[in-house]
Design an enzyme around this catalytic site. Sequence first.
Site, short mmCIF file in Angstrom:
data_model
loop_
_atom_site.label_atom_id
_atom_site.label_comp_id
_atom_site.label_asym_id
_atom_site.label_seq_id
_atom_site.Cartn_x
_atom_site.Cartn_y
_atom_site.Cartn_z
CB SER A 1 -0.94 -0.01 1.21
OG SER A 1 -0.22 -0.12 2.42
CG ASP B 1 9.25 -3.09 -0.91
OD1 ASP B 1 8.06 -2.72 -0.83
OD2 ASP B 1 9.57 -4.29 -1.10
N GLY B 2 8.24 -0.82 1.09
CA GLY B 2 7.71 -0.64 2.42
C GLY B 2 8.10 -1.78 3.34
CD GLU C 1 8.16 -7.26 -0.97
OE1 GLU C 1 7.13 -6.58 -1.17
OE2 GLU C 1 8.39 -7.84 0.11
#
Length: 224
Positions: free
Chosen positions: A36, A87-88, A109
């Site tokens: 998100s 990236d989160g 990732e």
Amino acid sequence: MFFNKKNNQDELKKLAATEAAKSITTEITLGVGTGSTVGFLIEELVNYRDKIKTVVSSSEDSTRKLKALGFDVVDLNYAGEIDLYIDGADECNNHKELIKGGGAALTREKICVAAAKKFICIIDESKKVNTLGNFPLPIEVIPMARSYIARQIVKLGGQPVYREQTITDNGNVILDVYNLKIDNPLKLETELNQITGVVTNGIFALKPADTVIMATKDSNIVVL
């Protein structure tokens, strides 16, 4: 006054993503994560289109979003090294070690992180913790090994839960592990990856974030 927690958190995610985008330099090969918070980053990338030479994506979901905005997404095998990967995270500790994989993209990732010269992690303040492990730890596993791996995890003190109706982009399944003590993320990341049938786990300690950009609840940016 009515306070919408979700909308506020979305604003913080957007704030962190916008700040991270400022690190994009000319002729960059950019790696884009999943989730998100990264969704807000992808929207922001249209303002940096002229600087981006190549885009590599960590998931099919992010690839679809990038292509919808007109970006040509390149396979990592053709892109080579990534200059910057953004990236989160689901959790981040004081050492910039992370838990990732809530979106089931942890393997790609982790590959992008390994191939990147620099990894910037973008989070809102709710993801900052002293000790990893409150968020269930995702582990991507080969489907036929799921039950075997679950038994090994129980021996380590964790409570594995099969994430039903989830198939990763690599065709595998996810076990979410609850109540696993993560006092030593580096050791546990290595130990879990040695279980036969594990593709990878969501601890990012062998190669943690180089920089963490965190949006605080009072809408400030803190760089770790």
